[in-house]
Design an enzyme around this catalytic site. Structure first.
Site, PDB file in Angstrom:
ATOM      1  N   GLU A  90       0.853  -1.191   0.000  1.00  0.00           N
ATOM      2  CA  GLU A  90       0.000   0.000   0.000  1.00  0.00           C
ATOM      3  C   GLU A  90       0.888   1.240   0.000  1.00  0.00           C
ATOM      4  OE1 GLU A  90      -2.784   0.361   3.292  1.00  0.00           O
ATOM      5  OE2 GLU A  90      -3.173   2.453   2.765  1.00  0.00           O
ATOM      6  N   CYS A 131      -5.085   0.949  29.683  1.00  0.00           N
ATOM      7  CA  CYS A 131      -3.846   1.700  29.895  1.00  0.00           C
ATOM      8  C   CYS A 131      -4.094   2.943  30.759  1.00  0.00           C
ATOM      9  CB  CYS A 131      -3.211   2.048  28.549  1.00  0.00           C
ATOM     10  SG  CYS A 131      -1.466   2.414  28.728  1.00  0.00           S
ATOM     11  N   HIS A 134      -2.982  -2.748  26.142  1.00  0.00           N
ATOM     12  CA  HIS A 134      -3.972  -2.309  25.146  1.00  0.00           C
ATOM     13  C   HIS A 134      -4.540  -3.552  24.459  1.00  0.00           C
ATOM     14  CE1 HIS A 134      -3.416   2.056  25.080  1.00  0.00           C
ATOM     15  NE2 HIS A 134      -2.149   1.828  25.336  1.00  0.00           N
ATOM     16  N   GLU A 165      -7.177  -4.027  23.005  1.00  0.00           N
ATOM     17  CA  GLU A 165      -7.899  -3.722  21.750  1.00  0.00           C
ATOM     18  C   GLU A 165      -7.015  -3.946  20.521  1.00  0.00           C
ATOM     19  OE1 GLU A 165      -6.847  -1.539  23.952  1.00  0.00           O
ATOM     20  OE2 GLU A 165      -6.192   0.354  23.062  1.00  0.00           O
TER      21      GLU A 165
HETATM   22  N1  GLN Z   1       0.045   8.406  29.602  1.00  0.00           N
HETATM   23  C1  GLN Z   1       0.101   7.140  30.243  1.00  0.00           C
HETATM   24  C2  GLN Z   1       1.506   6.561  30.289  1.00  0.00           C
HETATM   25  O1  GLN Z   1       2.364   6.963  29.534  1.00  0.00           O
HETATM   26  C3  GLN Z   1      -0.853   6.157  29.576  1.00  0.00           C
HETATM   27  C4  GLN Z   1      -0.416   5.758  28.206  1.00  0.00           C
HETATM   28  C5  GLN Z   1      -1.488   5.099  27.391  1.00  0.00           C
HETATM   29  O2  GLN Z   1      -2.677   5.180  27.734  1.00  0.00           O
HETATM   30  N2  GLN Z   1      -1.124   4.477  26.299  1.00  0.00           N
HETATM   31  O3  GLN Z   1       1.769   5.695  31.059  1.00  0.00           O
END
Ligand code: GLN
Length: 537
Positions: free
Chosen positions: A142, A383, A509, A511
């Site tokens: 792509e 997170c 994360h 997701e």
């Molecule tokens: N700001 C937060 C940290 O650096 C959370 C980071 C995030 O949500 N990806 O730990």
């Protein structure tokens, strides 16, 4: 058999969904049991996406191998149901960086280093190496940006050169606007875009035409005539309920068969099992069966939906699997600081606080979490959403007034969330967070975490600099907060849960690893809790 290359370009304007087209082509090739992987070219001079603002560029997607890449990688992985590596991402920054490094080492001694041939050769070598190392049948490439941009011109030239030596098919994703006043679709922009490409020495073998509604027959005929393409190669890609419908839509237009012909490949049967599995998953997502539930996502980048694509998609995957009619309410967290939060949050059935950076909107997110905890509304924190769940609990349950993360209040007396010790010496911004896939250990078998994953060691992707401060573990636990997963060495907290009701949050994360064919376990349990609660009302 040497690898073949499908190069996907975009004409006229950005935002046409080249990523979805590329992913659909890969999915189709995968359904023919070919081994296929993507490469994405991005012309920007950043090394990667890690330092970009999600407001401008959409979500930063993180790979297992710590790569911080364009959000199209999320689409690729969700379609292909496999984890990719950073070697699929070739940016202007990476290329220029390595050219300059080679020049300094003297690898081009005596030569003046130029875009052609040095840069274009570097691109072709990387592409061919990638295909060889991964033993691929196909690479779908792509090209980011729009044909005619200065930024991606050298990538397009490199692909023209590649097509002189290898089997390459160019696919142009283009736009057919409809003039409101006359109600008619217009082909002229695509005609001139095609001429631009021909001027660059490239003749696309397929036009994928983005339209609102079906493309009219007369437009298809006109485009075929002006581009000398067979009508069957002018393919329609109308607005759809879900991007996951595109592979089937392309197959319905015989794109699969004609693509294999374009590579002079013998006729082959599609793997019906794979096709049916895909179709049934997509049907579940678009049918929107079941009771409607409203999930609030309280974040600071909600104005640009692309900032949270993976959260949206993970919710969708879980909703499809559980037959939940999902309604997502995107709430700008600052609005909860300015107006009455009760009236904004009223009627929600579940809450998600996703990842984020910086102070703006933090108090609004904490207000939302408190609302969910007190009203018994299922909560999933991702997170930053875990860090704020701990802060809210410290403030309102443990009575630690003013508790905060040092990211937002460096002088807080109760630094519930603090910088990771490993981050203290870090000066450089790019690629230096705690990134990529890390194992966590779920210790508590009676936890939501364990009943979601059904195993003790779980790998999820991370991207953060701050963490739950171990000094406060005891007091949080004494007041009922459950720490149900940590890193194997017990140094970092990975999952926390409320003492009662459904409230779970992770430093990871999840997701990012949710796929239509393998929804994220945490999103599944979250939505299942929401669904069950709804049934009892
Ligand atoms: N700001 C937060 C940290 O650096 C959370 C980071 C995030 O949500 N990806 O730990």
């Amino acid at each position: 058999m040497p690898a073949k290359f499908v190069v996907v370009l975009g004409s006229i304007m950005s935002g046409l969904g080249k990523g979805v087209v590329s992913s659909s082509i890969m999915k189709i090739l995968d359904m023919y049991d070919f081994k296929v992987l993507p490469i994405k070219f991005d012309g920007y001079l950043n090394y990667d996406c890690g330092t970009m603002n999600p407001y401008r560029h959409g979500e930063v997607f993180v790979l297992d191998d710590k790569g911080e890449v364009d959000m199209d990688f999320g689409t690729y992985e969700r379609f292909l149901n496999r984890s990719l590596t950073s070697s699929s991402s070739i940016t202007g920054g990476k290329l220029f960086g390595s050219i300059i490094e080679k020049e300094r080492k003297g690898e081009y001694l005596g030569e003046d280093v130029q875009v052609i041939p040095h840069l274009t050769n570097e691109i072709q070598e990387r592409v061919k190496d990638f295909a060889e190392k991964n033993k691929l049948d196909f690479v779908v490439i792509e090209v980011g940006g729009t044909v005619g941009d200065i930024e991606n011109g050298y990538f397009i030239e490199a692909m023209r050169q590649l097509s002189l030596k290898e089997k390459v098919v160019f696919v142009d994703v283009t736009y057919i606007p409809r003039l409101k006043t006359v109600g008619e679709q217009k082909s002229k922009p695509t005609q001139s875009a095609f001429r631009t490409l021909m001027g660059m020495g490239i003749i696309p073998q397929f036009l994928i035409c983005r339209t609102d509604g079906e493309m009219s027959d007369s437009i298809r005929k006109k485009l075929a005539m002006f581009t000398s393409l067979d009508e069957s190669r002018v393919i329609n890609d109308p607005d759809m309920d879900s991007p996951y419908q595109l592979p089937q839509y392309l197959i319905d237009q015989n794109f699969d068969k004609i693509l294999l012909q374009a590579f002079n490949l013998p006729k082959k049967k599609i793997n019906l099992e794979k096709l049916e599995k895909w179709k049934s998953n997509v049907d579940k997502i678009i049918s929107r069966d079941g009771k409607e539930v409203t999930i609030a996502v309280v974040g600071k980048y909600v104005e640009l939906k692309d900032s949270y694509v993976s959260v949206r998609e993970a919710l969708m995957h879980a909703a499809g699997k559980l037959s939940v009619n999902l309604n997502v309410k995107w709430i700008e967290s600052e609005s909860l600081e300015k107006s009455d939060p009760n009236s904004i949050l009223k009627g929600i059935n579940g809450l998600i606080v996703p990842g984020g950076f910086g102070k703006r909107g933090i108090e609004g997110m904490i207000t939302a979490i408190k609302y969910a905890r007190e009203k018994g509304i299922p909560y999933l924190g991702l997170c930053l959403g875990m860090q704020l769940m701990a802060v809210e609990f410290a403030r309102d349950v443990c009575n630690l007034k003013g508790a905060n993360s040092t990211e937002f209040d460096p002088d807080t007396k109760y630094n519930i969330i603090d910088i990771l010790p490993s981050q203290l010496s870090v000066k450089q911004k790019g690629g230096t967070m705690r990134l990529g896939a890390w194992d966590m250990l779920i210790k508590d078998r009676n936890s939501i975490a364990f009943s979601s994953y059904h195993k003790a060691v779980v790998s999820e992707r991370h991207r953060h600099r701050y963490e739950l401060n171990n000094k406060f573990r005891k007091i949080l636990q004494k007041n009922g907060l459950k720490i149900t997963a940590t890193t194997k060495d017990n140094n970092l907290v990975e999952i926390i849960e409320w003492p009662s009701g459904f409230g779970i949050a992770t430093q990871a994360h999840p997701e990012l690893k949710s796929r239509i064919e393998a929804p994220s376990p945490l999103f599944l349990s979250f939505l299942d809790a929401v669904k069950k609660q709804q049934l009892t009302i």
